[in-house]
Structures are given as C-alpha cells and as structure tokens.
Design an enzyme around this catalytic site. Structure first.
Site, PDB file in Angstrom:
ATOM      1  N   ASN A 460      -8.128   7.026  -7.447  1.00 40.70           N
ATOM      2  CA  ASN A 460      -9.516   6.561  -7.376  1.00 40.70           C
ATOM      3  C   ASN A 460     -10.274   7.686  -7.963  1.00 40.70           C
ATOM      4  O   ASN A 460     -10.520   8.558  -7.055  1.00 40.70           O
ATOM      5  CB  ASN A 460     -10.189   5.898  -6.210  1.00 40.70           C
ATOM      6  CG  ASN A 460     -11.741   5.644  -6.344  1.00 40.70           C
ATOM      7  OD1 ASN A 460     -11.786   4.737  -6.910  1.00 40.70           O
ATOM      8  ND2 ASN A 460     -12.399   6.339  -5.663  1.00 40.70           N
ATOM      9  N   GLU A 461     -11.197   7.593  -9.091  1.00 39.87           N
ATOM     10  CA  GLU A 461     -12.245   8.822  -9.501  1.00 39.87           C
ATOM     11  C   GLU A 461     -11.811   9.937  -9.373  1.00 39.87           C
ATOM     12  O   GLU A 461     -12.377  10.905  -9.108  1.00 39.87           O
ATOM     13  CB  GLU A 461     -13.314   8.322  -8.640  1.00 39.87           C
ATOM     14  CG  GLU A 461     -14.060   7.028  -8.701  1.00 39.87           C
ATOM     15  CD  GLU A 461     -15.216   6.889  -7.723  1.00 39.87           C
ATOM     16  OE1 GLU A 461     -15.567   7.719  -6.999  1.00 39.87           O
ATOM     17  OE2 GLU A 461     -15.865   5.735  -8.038  1.00 39.87           O
ATOM     18  N   GLU A 555     -15.674  -1.159  -9.413  1.00 42.31           N
ATOM     19  CA  GLU A 555     -17.055  -1.066  -8.813  1.00 42.31           C
ATOM     20  C   GLU A 555     -18.095  -0.944  -9.360  1.00 42.31           C
ATOM     21  O   GLU A 555     -18.272  -0.372 -10.504  1.00 42.31           O
ATOM     22  CB  GLU A 555     -16.575   0.660  -8.091  1.00 42.31           C
ATOM     23  CG  GLU A 555     -15.554   0.658  -6.948  1.00 42.31           C
ATOM     24  CD  GLU A 555     -15.869   2.231  -6.411  1.00 42.31           C
ATOM     25  OE1 GLU A 555     -16.751   2.778  -6.396  1.00 42.31           O
ATOM     26  OE2 GLU A 555     -14.842   2.453  -5.782  1.00 42.31           O
TER      27      GLU A 555
HETATM   28  N1  CKX Z   1     -17.104   5.286  -5.614  1.00 40.40           N
HETATM   29  C1  CKX Z   1     -20.059   7.171  -8.493  1.00 40.40           C
HETATM   30  C2  CKX Z   1     -15.986   5.710  -4.676  1.00 40.40           C
HETATM   31  C3  CKX Z   1     -16.524   4.649  -3.564  1.00 40.40           C
HETATM   32  C4  CKX Z   1     -17.793   5.066  -3.103  1.00 40.40           C
HETATM   33  C5  CKX Z   1     -18.900   4.586  -4.247  1.00 40.40           C
HETATM   34  C6  CKX Z   1     -20.356   4.827  -3.555  1.00 40.40           C
HETATM   35  C7  CKX Z   1     -18.549   5.795  -5.403  1.00 40.40           C
HETATM   36  C8  CKX Z   1     -19.344   5.640  -6.618  1.00 40.40           C
HETATM   37  C9  CKX Z   1     -19.024   6.751  -7.288  1.00 40.40           C
HETATM   38  O1  CKX Z   1     -15.655   5.253  -2.495  1.00 40.40           O
HETATM   39  O2  CKX Z   1     -18.167   4.574  -2.053  1.00 40.40           O
HETATM   40  O3  CKX Z   1     -20.909   5.675  -3.883  1.00 40.40           O
HETATM   41  O4  CKX Z   1     -20.682   3.773  -3.043  1.00 40.40           O
END
Ligand code: CKX
Length: 642
Positions: A460-461, A555
């Site tokens: 993830n990311e 997401e």
């Molecule tokens: N994505 C820009 C991973 C999740 C976070 C989510 C957020 C991020 C966003 C990345 O684990 O909760 O910021 O709400």
C-alpha cells in the site's frame, strides 16, 4: 519450520481448546524481563484480556501509547495426559496473531519466535508439556522500524520511554489480538491442502492437492476426499494418489524442495511429508458467486493400510474461477464490478481485537448498501473474516502489511507532493524484503483456499518511482506468483506520486489499484471543478499509456464529522462528503477501464494523534460505532443500481 496454518477444526481425530481469557500481563519498560527470567513466572502483573488490544483499556496515556516489550502469561492443562500416559497426538499452540513480534516459552523453555503482527503461527509443544499445569509465557514487542512490516520508527523520550511513530495512518494497536488455541492433532495428519477450479462445459474440474505429515506410519497410507453439497448430497468420494515425498524439517527428498519455512521453533524432529493429488470433476456444480455463495463441505480422510482412521480434516470450499482478461476482472468467466470498501479491524475499546459481533454488523452494513467487496487494508485480517466472506459471497482483496514504505509520519499529506524519500536505497532493505516475502508466504499459505479471496495486494502506497523500488517489488511479485496455486491476480495500491509517468512498478500489477483524493488532499475545499479536472487529467494520462488492464479505485474519500452539516457543503461536513462522491462517480463512470470502487473507509478508525486527525481518521461512511453518515445512502442508491 512453519507448522500448518490450516484453520483449526474439531473432528473425530482433532481437538481444539481455547486458551482465551484473562492472562497475566506486564510491561517490560527496562527490557530486563529475560535477564530476570520472567519466562519462569511474572511476579508483578495485572490481568489482561486475550484476545485484546491493550491500548484503549487504559485511562493512563503512557500505558495507552506504550511501545517496547510486554509479557503475557497463563496456565493450561493438556487433557488426557498423565505421568504414565503421554499424549498420542501432537500438541500444538496456535496464536491467531501477536503484534508485532513474539518469543514464546512453555514451562520456562523457549519454544520459538515469530515476526509479523497479523498472521497466525503455530508451535509444536508436544515434548515441552507436563501432565497437570503448564505455564505459557509470551514476550511481545510492538516497536516499529524500517526492517519489518508495517514500517515506521520509534522516538526515545527524555524519560527513556519509547513512542511508536508509524509511517502509516492507523493506531499501532498491539497485544495478543486474536485467539490462542491448544490443538491436539494426530501424528500423521493433513498438513495443508489446496484446490484450483477450472470450468469446462458446465463441469467443475478440481485439481486437489493434499500435503500430509507422516509422523509414524510405515508403508502406504490412504488419503481420500469427500465433497458434500449444500443439500447434504455427497457429490464425490475419491482416493488420491501419492506423487512425491519430502522432509518437513527442510531437507529435500526425491529432489523436491520443501516449501515449508524454517524458523527456530523447537521440539521438532525430521518428519516425512507426503503429497497427494487428484483431478476431480463435479458436474452441474453449485458455483460460488459474487453475493451468491454456494459452499461445499470438504472432508479429507487419512487411513492406514488396515483401514484405521488416522486423521480427518474438514473445511468449506467454493468452486469458482477468477482471472483478469483485458480490462476486466472475471469471476466464473463473467465481468464483475467491485463495489465496497477499504476497511480496518478497528472498534471502540476492542482496538483490533477480532469480535464476531462487530464483524457480523460490518457485513450487515455492507450488504445493506449493496457492497460486494472489501480490501483488508492494510494487513491480513483474522481468519474468521474470510470464512464469513466465503459464506456471504463477498470478494476480498487480501493485503499484506506492507504499508509505510515511504519515510513520513504523515504520508497522507506528503504523498502527492512529489517528495522523494529514498526508501528502497536504505542499506537494511534486504532485511525488509526477506520479511516482506515471509509475510506474503504466510498470507498466501493461510488464505489460498478461500473463494472470497480474488486477489492479493502486496503493498500500500510505497515509494514506486525508482529502479530500486522496481527491483524490490519484482522479487516480491515473483515469489507471490510462485506461491499461489490458483495464480490469482496480484496488485498493490498506488498513491498520487505513483503517476502514469513516474511509477516504475505498475507493470508488475495484474490490475492497477489507485488511491486518489482529488477534492480532499488535492484541491480540497476549492471548487470541485478544479479537483475534477485534475482527476480527469490523470486518468487521461493513464489511458494514454494503453496498459490494457483493469483499474480499481482502492481509496478515495473525505474526512467527515458525523452530524456536521453545512449548505453549501464545506470540508468535514456530511454534505461535502456527498458532493465529493458525486463528483468522483461522475469521473469514474467516464472511464471504462475502471472496474471497481472501494471507498475509503468503511468506518471511522483510530490513528496516532496529530494536527491532521480529530479523534482519528473520519473518512468512514459509517461512524466508528457503525451508524451511517448520509454518504452511506448515496452509496446505497448507486450500488443497488450498478
Ligand atoms: N491512504 C494520500 C492510506 C490510508 C490513509 C489514507 C488517508 C491515505 C491517503 C494517502 O491508510 O488512512 O489519509 O485517509
């Protein structure tokens, strides 16, 4: 050696006993527990629920945020053994998960260790238990670093205490968060099984493989399988044939490499492992389908040559196929559009403790608004989630805890700024990779037989814009492709920096998962027109690449304080969340390669404290206690139509 990760069942040959309850518990602030032999008994302790996450039970902040070593202890008795009578079965201890790493002792003797806080592990304790009362001691540790998953760091405070600094956006809940069980399993037993379904002219062809641990029997054993449909009809009963053997301690026999993983678990002698297989056919099968689940009971029986039953293992399986073809994801050959959520295992007071009632409520909420899928963001969930999804016909994207692979304690803000974090250039990255591969291995080993699992997400990311990242992930993907007997689609969720131009890793993915926040982190609060323009621009650039793969929005969302209203919608209001989703859906509907939408998040959830989070992440469509915000109705009317 990694013991069997099969879900424990009770049959005529197998027994499981729950060790859940209140255990002794003690923080080990000075890390002197081992030196002071706490494994021989805790002298000072409080009582702590198992399973449980300790953080939210406390009113004292230092305890809530405790980071470091901590110990648990309980007593157990193995039924049916005495001085004169040893147990005829193997005695195993199974932990559903301990966050993040653990050393286990029985009666003061170290029996093994495990790294990774979201997957089960099993130790053979047959030779370490006594008749009467036995002591089970557990030394756990919840520190974060860059060599283990999930990634983060720790800050050393002036008083010597540690604070976890996750590079991820969920609270570092810790403890023995899933059930602990004592298993009594025959010496000769089913160690693992897998099946792959193919549909040919209305018939399900099933390639079944069974791995058997041959503990005692000389000469051949018989392995047979029985499948029973949902009406109780026996649809097949067949004998499997043996096709090779290997040693369970890791040595090879007959030139086969053992795919069990070696670790330090004690009390294990070299054991023969036999493999059995059979191609089976079920005519006019009840197929497992999306939100229309049909399961079969599978019964695997092992007998010796006299016909004596040695082991029986039972499970529930679903016959279905899954594949990616061009821009579509196909289940049983038919395109499926994914509708649903990124979730968390998270609830008031319970933290990340598995709880059947919470899980049941979550499925009810998801069914109510027409969802068909969820991603186990950002770690494998408790076994029971998958079993419930199998029964409900939900699709799961199963994610390994590879989160935080970007050096930032608020990467939800940094992601998208183009900041380069040199993550995969770090000298310790080979340790991280070994760990990552090990967790992929354990996740696929555990979850491969669930019809609900349609894909594995391997990150993830992370930082994906360098050749270092590509080299790192190509090894991870290669390993996962080898491990999954069903060769399910593999993916990973890409954040904004992983743009069509800069991302080096998207060629590794079978479908591309995008986490995008146009209208929140990007152009949030401004006119949605600007956000919409930027979103369309990025999708046009992906389209121009001509990757010919499905894309899933894994997401997208806005933080929304339930009950906060504003006309016109302003950030944090329920109206803004609705407007945001309407804009995002307008865009998504214009791009045919987008084959699914998993909104972020199913429910509000706990995070570390910080100026960007008001009592946690509020992007839930449901509140933390599972009541709908108004966006839940927006999704309901859309998803019921889609
Ligand atoms: N994505 C820009 C991973 C999740 C976070 C989510 C957020 C991020 C966003 C990345 O684990 O909760 O910021 O709400």
């Amino acid at each position: 050696m990694m013991e069997s990760l099969l879900y424990p069942c009770m049959t005529v040959t197998r027994m499981k006993l729950s060790l859940d309850g209140m255990w002794k518990f003690s923080f080990d602030r000075e890390k002197t527990g081992e030196e002071n032999h706490w494994e021989k008994g805790l002298s000072e302790y409080e009582m702590m629920p198992v399973p449980g996450s300790f953080a939210d039970l406390y009113t004292d902040k230092k305890k809530k945020n405790y980071c470091g070593d901590f110990w648990y202890e309980t007593d157990f008795v193995v039924p049916g053994i005495s001085e004169s009578k040893r147990c005829e079965k193997r005695i195993l201890l199974r932990f559903g998960s301990v966050t993040h790493r653990v050393v286990v002792y029985v009666n003061g003797q170290r029996i093994g260790e495990h790294e990774g806080g979201f997957l089960p592990f099993v130790f053979d304790v047959t030779d370490c238990v006594y008749p009467g009362i036995n002591r089970l001691s557990v030394k756990a540790n919840n520190e974060l670093n860059e060599e283990c998953l999930p990634c983060g760091t720790v800050r050393k405070n002036k008083d010597g205490s540690l604070t976890a600094k996750p590079y991820f956006d969920f609270f570092n809940y810790s403890g023995i968060q899933r059930s602990v069980e004592l298993l009594l399993v025959p010496n000769t037993s089913v160690e693992d099984y897998s099946y792959v379904t193919e549909l040919v002219d209305g018939t399900a062809k099933i390639d079944l493989k069974v791995k058997l641990r041959n503990g005692e029997v000389s000469g051949d054993v018989n392995v047979s399988v029985k499948l029973i449909d949902e009406n109780g009809k026996v649809v097949l009963e067949e004998r499997l044939y043996n096709y090779d053997k290997e040693s369970l301690s890791g040595k090879t026999m007959e030139n086969k490499t053992c795919d069990f993983v070696s670790s330090e678990a004690g009390c294990v002698s070299e054991i023969e492992c036999l493999r059995y297989t059979k191609s089976l056919s079920v005519e006019s099968p009840f197929l497992w389908n999306v939100r229309d689940a049909h399961l079969y009971d599978i019964i695997i029986r092992v007998t010796d040559k006299t016909g004596k039953l040695l082991d029986e293992y039972t499970d529930r399986i679903g016959l279905r196929t899954v594949e990616v073809k061009g821009k579509e994801i196909l289940v049983n050959g038919k395109p499926v559009y994914l509708k649903g959520y990124g979730k968390h295992e998270d609830f008031n007071i319970l933290g990340r403790t598995f709880n059947y009632s919470v899980a049941r409520r979550d499925f009810e909420c998801m069914k109510w608004n027409g969802a068909n899928c969820f991603r186990t963001s950002h770690y494998p969930y408790a076994d029971e989630w998958y079993r419930m999804a199998d029964e409900e016909g939900f699709l799961i994207i199963d994610e390994v805890p590879a989160v935080g692979m970007m050096r930032s304690t608020h990467n939800f803000v940094d992601a998208g700024t183009g900041k380069y974090t040199y993550f995969f250039e770090t000298p310790t990255v080979s340790k991280l990779k070994n760990n990552h591969i090990q967790q992929v291995r354990e996740m696929i080993t555990r979850d491969k037989n669930h019809p609900s699992v349609i894909a594995f997400s391997l990150f993830n990311e992370p930082e994906t814009t360098s050749d270092y990242a590509y080299d790192y992930f190509s090894d991870i993907f290669e390993e996962a492709r080898k491990l999954d007997p069903e060769k399910r689609p593999l993916t990973g969720a890409l954040e904004k920096n992983s743009s069509p131009e800069k991302c080096k890793c998207h060629p590794l993915l079978d479908f591309i998962s995008l986490n995008r926040y146009y209208g929140w982190y990007i152009s949030g609060g401004e006119d949605f027109e600007e956000a919409e323009g930027k979103f369309r621009d990025e999708l046009d650039r992906w389209k121009a690449l001509g990757v010919n793969k499905p894309f899933i929005m894994t997401e997208f969302g806005t933080d929304t304080l339930a009950g906060n209203h504003s006309l016109p919608g302003t950030m944090w209001s329920e109206e803004y969340q609705n407007d945001y989703y309407e804009m995002n859906f307008r865009v998504i509907d214009d791009y045919d390669f987008i084959q699914g939408e998993l909104v972020w998040n199913f429910a509000d959830f706990a995070t570390s404290e910080g100026i960007f989070r008001v009592g946690g992440n509020k992007k839930g469509i449901f509140t933390r206690d599972r009541q709908p915000k108004s966006a839940a109705f927006v999704l309901k009317s859309r998803w019921e139509e889609l």
